[in-house]
Design an enzyme around this catalytic site. Sequence first.
Site, PDB file in Angstrom:
ATOM      1  N   GLU A 373      22.269  37.963 -31.494  1.00  0.00           N
ATOM      2  CA  GLU A 373      22.823  39.166 -32.133  1.00  0.00           C
ATOM      3  C   GLU A 373      22.176  39.418 -33.494  1.00  0.00           C
ATOM      4  O   GLU A 373      21.867  40.564 -33.839  1.00  0.00           O
ATOM      5  CB  GLU A 373      24.343  39.040 -32.281  1.00  0.00           C
ATOM      6  CG  GLU A 373      25.093  39.059 -30.950  1.00  0.00           C
ATOM      7  CD  GLU A 373      24.709  40.215 -30.054  1.00  0.00           C
ATOM      8  OE1 GLU A 373      24.440  41.322 -30.564  1.00  0.00           O
ATOM      9  OE2 GLU A 373      24.642  40.024 -28.828  1.00  0.00           O
ATOM     10  N   HIS A 501      27.120  45.575 -18.294  1.00  0.00           N
ATOM     11  CA  HIS A 501      26.069  46.577 -18.492  1.00  0.00           C
ATOM     12  C   HIS A 501      26.074  47.669 -17.425  1.00  0.00           C
ATOM     13  O   HIS A 501      25.509  48.734 -17.644  1.00  0.00           O
ATOM     14  CB  HIS A 501      24.702  45.898 -18.543  1.00  0.00           C
ATOM     15  CG  HIS A 501      24.598  44.878 -19.640  1.00  0.00           C
ATOM     16  ND1 HIS A 501      25.270  43.685 -19.605  1.00  0.00           N
ATOM     17  CD2 HIS A 501      23.913  44.893 -20.807  1.00  0.00           C
ATOM     18  CE1 HIS A 501      25.007  42.992 -20.711  1.00  0.00           C
ATOM     19  NE2 HIS A 501      24.184  43.701 -21.458  1.00  0.00           N
TER      20      HIS A 501
HETATM   21  O1  X8Z Z   1      24.252  41.389 -23.270  1.00  0.00           O
HETATM   22  C1  X8Z Z   1      23.619  40.505 -23.788  1.00  0.00           C
HETATM   23  C2  X8Z Z   1      23.730  40.247 -25.291  1.00  0.00           C
HETATM   24  C3  X8Z Z   1      23.982  41.491 -26.043  1.00  0.00           C
HETATM   25  S1  X8Z Z   1      22.655  42.581 -26.026  1.00  0.00           S
HETATM   26  C4  X8Z Z   1      24.855  39.283 -25.564  1.00  0.00           C
HETATM   27  N1  X8Z Z   1      22.838  39.691 -23.040  1.00  0.00           N
HETATM   28  C5  X8Z Z   1      22.716  39.858 -21.602  1.00  0.00           C
HETATM   29  C6  X8Z Z   1      24.006  39.548 -20.878  1.00  0.00           C
HETATM   30  O2  X8Z Z   1      24.911  38.965 -21.482  1.00  0.00           O
HETATM   31  O3  X8Z Z   1      24.121  39.868 -19.700  1.00  0.00           O
HETATM   32  C7  X8Z Z   1      21.990  38.607 -23.538  1.00  0.00           C
HETATM   33  C8  X8Z Z   1      21.323  38.027 -22.345  1.00  0.00           C
HETATM   34  C9  X8Z Z   1      21.625  38.918 -21.175  1.00  0.00           C
HETATM   35 ZN    ZN Z   2      21.094  41.901 -27.161  1.00  0.00          ZN
END
Ligand code: X8Z
Ligand code: ZN
Length: 604
Positions: A373, A501
């Site tokens: 982060e 996401h």
């Molecule tokens: O979403 C994230 C970060 C914030 S950009 C914690 N990541 C992805 C996930 O958690 O799916 C980091 C690695 C992959």
């Molecule tokens: Zn990130």
Amino acid sequence: MSVTPKIISTLLATALAAVSATALAAPAAKPTAAEAERFLADTEAKLNKLNNEQARAAWVGSNFITDDTEGIAAYFAERFLSASGEAAIGARRFNGVKLSPEAARKIMLLQQTLVFADPKEREQYAALQAALNGAYGKAKYCPTKDNCMALGEMEKVLASSRDEARLKEMWTGWHAQAPSYKDKYVEYVALSNKGARQMGFADTGVMWRSQYDMPPEAFAAEMERLWQQVKPLYDALHTYTRYKLRATYGPDVVPLTGPIPSHLFGNMWSQTWTNLYPILKPAGETKSFDLTKVLEERKTDAKQMTKYAEGFYTSLGMQKLPASFWERSLLTKPRDRDVVCHASAWPINEKDDVRIKMCITPTAEDFTVIHHELGHVYYFLGYTKQPFLFRNGANDGFHEAIGDTVALSITPAYLKQIGLMDQEPDVSADIPQLLERALSKVTILPFAYTVDKWRWDVYSGKTKPADYDKSWWQLREQYMGMKRPVESQGITGFDAGAKYHVAADVPYSRYFLADMLQFQFHRALCREAGYTGPLNRCSIYGNAKAGAKFQKMLEMGASKPWPEALKAISGEDKIDGNALLEYFAPLKTWLDQQNAAFAAAEKK
Ligand code: X8Z
Ligand code: ZN
């Protein structure tokens, strides 16, 4: 929102606008370069202001989830989207006009966006996006009427329990939540596609793939090329893991061939398998170091965790975090309200209002995530002097790779230096360390590829809503070698939506690219620091020379096509898996040996 999609990487991608008939009409005379400069100056000033407003509203919307804050967030998002859509249409006039390279790049960036002719649709789009974000943040699994579990609690069980039935319960409990917002998602996808088409893209997936300084088909081909490069390493790790899981859960649960049930990997989405380390560690490895245990025993609080990470960046010569960061960030999960706990970093304005929102716990995993982060935060601070349209990562993969690059320098030697480890393990501990690291860095690759391959097909219409789960599991089987632990929920299923996401519509190829880039950055910075040994033992902690090189790239932001940013730090101009493969080469040899021995034993 992983670095709030609307605010950084996909800032332009998610913009919409009411388009008046006059704006769509072809201009009479060819405009001049001077007009373009004026247009850009006005547009950037306007978008900057609206973006800051929307960032604040989105921050409140994610920090205090209520109907009101959701409405407020949607209202300000819609205002920004309206303006950026109008700007996109306005920018079209300057296509083909001879402009300075900076102006031409800005005109191009402005047009990578959704545009809506109908303001009602724009409002609906913004409202759905806020609602989906809230729905994910509020979702809970309730085994009984008055006992509900938040995602974080369920993840803890998945991480530590070896009770197969319990794991299955957690997995299905969480995955049963997403169908409640599937209809919203379907509607959202349809609207998003409308917006993409009005800007000349075939669908939103094509627009996403157009954001890498190359044609969208070339980008899809790059992703496939990169995947093929690293696939043998993933396959070796998957095979090794299968043998160990079989020994743990028995042959009835883990088959000798074919896909493995996905609730056994220690993670809700089986994207990282780090929590399986105790099962997977090499035989005879007895004195493994447990960072989680140390952090827990010392009662390391969220602020101290963040201070450790800040300390790494300042050791590279970067600035201290501004006082407002400490005052305004959310570092722990509030007890009394719903928040979106998925970690994220936020540039609220271009001065120095940067924040993170993360429910930090004293674990090794969060120790890495907090470095991740702050990578976003130091990128924000690095490119803050750039004009509005260049205040972004060279591409979204770069943004995700900064903090991970720093986290690759969390070596035993570094942990000893900062007092978290008493004694550095000797060289014989290389394989255990590489294995542990591979459990996040190698495993995420097919997952990241799958998430966006699934969405590309959803956005193109190839995958219909009734087939969401069918397609999701086909891809997960093909690339990850996994299957659903229980029978499918059929046409109402929405397992993809159980991933943050997807619900929040953040593109995911960025993590695939970041996974490659961070090893390229790490290798380059280690060389800059004069280091010549194995890459897994290199830490750039305290190295001002490497820090200066890093900072230079951060300051470029999105002002140049990403190959130039990559060149500035590494001398390379292609994203490539070779640095990752070099890093893990000793592990690959070891895995192949282990797997050959297991296979021979099976035959007996
Ligand atoms: O979403 C994230 C970060 C914030 S950009 C914690 N990541 C992805 C996930 O958690 O799916 C980091 C690695 C992959
Ligand atoms: Zn990130």
